[in-house]
Scaffold this active site. Structure first.
Site, PDB file in Angstrom:
ATOM      1  N   LYS A  56       0.738  -0.637  -0.199  1.00  0.00           N
ATOM      2  CA  LYS A  56       0.003   0.195   0.576  1.00  0.00           C
ATOM      3  C   LYS A  56       1.156   1.530  -0.177  1.00  0.00           C
ATOM      4  O   LYS A  56       0.644   1.902  -1.174  1.00  0.00           O
ATOM      5  CB  LYS A  56      -0.768  -0.234   1.353  1.00  0.00           C
ATOM      6  CG  LYS A  56      -1.846   1.008   1.593  1.00  0.00           C
ATOM      7  CD  LYS A  56      -2.889   1.333   2.203  1.00  0.00           C
ATOM      8  CE  LYS A  56      -3.406   2.183   2.326  1.00  0.00           C
ATOM      9  NZ  LYS A  56      -4.605   2.276   3.615  1.00  0.00           N
ATOM     10  N   LEU A  58       4.502   1.378  -1.173  1.00  0.00           N
ATOM     11  CA  LEU A  58       4.687   1.699  -2.462  1.00  0.00           C
ATOM     12  C   LEU A  58       3.407   2.384  -3.796  1.00  0.00           C
ATOM     13  O   LEU A  58       4.085   3.146  -5.016  1.00  0.00           O
ATOM     14  CB  LEU A  58       5.581   0.914  -2.373  1.00  0.00           C
ATOM     15  CG  LEU A  58       6.375  -0.382  -1.822  1.00  0.00           C
ATOM     16  CD1 LEU A  58       7.061  -0.941  -2.302  1.00  0.00           C
ATOM     17  CD2 LEU A  58       7.336   0.830  -1.286  1.00  0.00           C
ATOM     18  N   ILE A  60       0.893   4.089  -2.791  1.00  0.00           N
ATOM     19  CA  ILE A  60       1.110   5.223  -2.734  1.00  0.00           C
ATOM     20  C   ILE A  60       2.729   6.087  -2.549  1.00  0.00           C
ATOM     21  O   ILE A  60       2.264   7.956  -3.704  1.00  0.00           O
ATOM     22  CB  ILE A  60       0.554   5.394  -1.274  1.00  0.00           C
ATOM     23  CG1 ILE A  60      -0.535   5.282  -0.745  1.00  0.00           C
ATOM     24  CG2 ILE A  60       0.851   7.436  -0.986  1.00  0.00           C
ATOM     25  CD1 ILE A  60      -1.135   5.389   1.090  1.00  0.00           C
ATOM     26  N   CYS A 161       7.553  21.398  10.550  1.00  0.00           N
ATOM     27  CA  CYS A 161       7.319  21.563   9.025  1.00  0.00           C
ATOM     28  C   CYS A 161       7.169  23.357   9.533  1.00  0.00           C
ATOM     29  O   CYS A 161       7.774  23.931   8.562  1.00  0.00           O
ATOM     30  CB  CYS A 161       6.580  21.089   8.125  1.00  0.00           C
ATOM     31  SG  CYS A 161       7.475  19.714   7.939  1.00  0.00           S
ATOM     32  N   SER A 220      12.824  14.857   2.486  1.00  0.00           N
ATOM     33  CA  SER A 220      13.953  15.630   1.571  1.00  0.00           C
ATOM     34  C   SER A 220      14.891  16.273   2.299  1.00  0.00           C
ATOM     35  O   SER A 220      14.181  16.537   3.505  1.00  0.00           O
ATOM     36  CB  SER A 220      13.725  15.533   0.500  1.00  0.00           C
ATOM     37  OG  SER A 220      13.051  17.029   0.167  1.00  0.00           O
ATOM     38  N   ASP A 221      15.996  16.146   1.339  1.00  0.00           N
ATOM     39  CA  ASP A 221      17.095  17.521   2.033  1.00  0.00           C
ATOM     40  C   ASP A 221      17.259  18.724   1.454  1.00  0.00           C
ATOM     41  O   ASP A 221      17.015  18.616   0.536  1.00  0.00           O
ATOM     42  CB  ASP A 221      18.198  15.633   1.797  1.00  0.00           C
ATOM     43  CG  ASP A 221      18.107  14.894   2.592  1.00  0.00           C
ATOM     44  OD1 ASP A 221      16.834  14.559   3.386  1.00  0.00           O
ATOM     45  OD2 ASP A 221      18.620  14.026   2.739  1.00  0.00           O
ATOM     46  N   GLY A 318       2.032  17.989   1.415  1.00  0.00           N
ATOM     47  CA  GLY A 318       1.369  17.370   0.950  1.00  0.00           C
ATOM     48  C   GLY A 318       0.598  17.834  -0.314  1.00  0.00           C
ATOM     49  O   GLY A 318       0.234  18.625   0.200  1.00  0.00           O
TER      50      GLY A 318
END
Length: 478
Positions: A56, A58, A60, A161, A220-221, A318
């Site tokens: 699931k 993977l 997404i 964030c 991510s970086d 997102g």
């Protein structure tokens, strides 16, 4: 108790008509690799059985709308190819090297654009949620930059964030304090995150707990930096990039369990619920109203301006966060073009992302005023209104002029033709060929997916062309 977000009387919280606070320089440094969705699938297949939960996740992963994510290494990096996930000790050692390097480079870019000297920096406000060592990473950045050891430093923790904007807010208050004393303030803001090496720890949890953990698909970086000045003693300053008009911090009540980043023996683990996109989107409108009403030049007898009269620099947590705010505030993808582009090209770099979005937004003409917005654990909402003053720097001051397919201040990128490949970048601004040629978009007006790649409608966010928003089947993070 149900979450609530009630507007409050802000009559006693109005900002002065001229704060005289400006962003004088911006710098963004992405690491030398971009990894596509296939990288996660490769690691998962190497080390984990194909359970239903993993399948699931993977699935997404193929439909997040992210084409590439910035990372300090490719799929064969040694730390993610051990028999076990890297320990906190190993993660800290790598952050001390790679995180500090990215941070120093981002700071140098911001300082270079500002035009001042490290001797003139009065304060430093830093943040990260992917390292918790003491002394903090900012200590080592200061040493490498040659900043005097007596400079006042603050390292924010626990803000996730929203950290980049929390750092901006803290820097603004420090600068105002210096203004009150008649002293110059040049505050260096720094945000750095190394999220990519948490992939094995997240995959461990997916395998052991059979949970659908989508953070492994998004993060991510990056390191990003800015200089905020108070206008006192500004002889050596460049023209402002943005002026700060006002800001607001708000906690959405009873949401502590919805969003977080928990300490784990193998690093940190994302905590979120499916309520996050809806909660975050619903909180934006009342916060926007309160903030506008607190800024004298925006709250007039003619009424307050509508949300679509601003460009928006939204932290791209997102796809559902972006489209949710877009719909709640009656915006178009064009208002959020910089957020979409950073999300698609680089993913969610947590606290470092918002400055990257602001950096991207100033590359082209747009609306005079900008609303910056980010969400973090709590759930915390940070919002700020800024005024544009100039575009990205030109070659006249030693920095590269950029176009819509390039990232200013040397954001790492490279030409390539395979969105799902793992690709090494030069660390300097260069054209993203397949994106610039109009082959990628977050939006698919037909809601159809052809072959498991990112949704596309043949238009390009990199070219400033956007289709209708399309909600992708993925839970969103802060």
């Amino acid at each position: 108790m149900s979450p609530s977000f009630a507007p409050r009387d802000t009559s006693d919280e109005c900002f002065e008509s001229d704060l005289n606070l400006s962003i004088l320089g911006l710098g963004v440094e992405y690491p030398p690799f971009l990894v596509g969705p296939e990288a996660l699938e490769t690691l998962a297949n190497r080390y984990y059985p194909p359970t239903d939960a993993l399948k699931k996740v993977l699935s997404i992963n193929r439909f997040t709308g992210i084409e590439t994510r910035a990372a300090i290494g490719d799929v064969d990096h040694p730390l993610v190819n051990q028999p076990h996930a890297p320990s906190i000790k190993e993660l800290n050692a790598l952050f001390r090297e790679e995180g500090v390097r990215l941070s120093v480079n981002a700071c140098k870019k911001a300082i270079r654009e500002w035009g001042g000297s490290v001797e003139d920096i009065t304060h430093i406000v830093s943040t990260t949620c992917t390292n918790s060592a003491n002394p903090g990473f900012d200590h080592f950045v200061v040493k490498q930059l040659g900043i005097r050891s007596s400079v006042e430093k603050i390292l924010l923790h626990g803000v996730g964030c929203s950290g980049g904007m929390a750092a901006m807010r803290a820097a603004a208050h420090l600068a105002l304090g210096s203004s009150y004393r008649g002293k110059p303030a040049r505050v260096l803001i720094l945000a750095c995150e190394i999220s990519s090496l948490l992939v094995r720890s997240e995959l461990d949890s997916i395998n052991e707990e059979q949970q659908t953990r989508v953070g492994v698909c998004l993060f991510s970086d990056c390191a990003s930096a800015a200089i905020i000045g108070n206008g006192v003693g500004k002889e050596n300053d460049s023209a402002p990039v943005y002026e700060l008009l006002g800001w607001k911090h708000q906690i959405i009540d009873d949401t502590e369990e919805d969003l977080g980043f928990d300490v784990d023996p193998l690093g940190w683990k994302v905590v979120l619920t499916q309520r996050v996109p809806k909660l975050a989107s619903a909180a934006v409108s009342p916060c926007f109203t309160d903030l506008i009403d607190s800024i004298p030049e925006l709250s007039t007898s003619n009424g307050r301006p509508a949300a679509d009269e601003f460009d928006w620099a939204l932290h791209p947590g997102g796809s559902l966060i972006i489209t949710g705010v877009e719909q709640a505030m009656k915006l178009t993808p064009e208002h959020l073009r910089a957020s979409y582009e950073i999300y698609m090209n680089y993913g969610n770099s947590s606290s470092a992302t918002i400055l990257s979005v602001l950096n991207k937004l100033r590359e082209s003409e747009g609306k005079e005023k900008v609303v910056a917005c980010a969400f973090g654990p709590g759930i915390a909402l940070e919002m700020m209104v800024l005024r544009r003053r100039r575009l990205a720097p030109s070659t006249s001051n030693g920095l590269e002029q950029v176009d819509a397919a390039q990232l200013s201040n040397g954001n790492g990128a490279t030409s390539h033709n395979h969105a799902n490949d793992i690709i090494q970048t030069s660390g300097d601004a260069s054209t993203l060929d397949h994106k610039a040629n109009g082959t990628a978009s977050l939006a698919n007006p037909n809601g159809a997916h052809c072959d498991g790649a990112s949704a596309t409608n043949g238009t390009s966010i990199a070219n400033g062309e956007h289709g209708a928003p399309h909600s992708l089947p993925v839970e969103d993070l802060d």
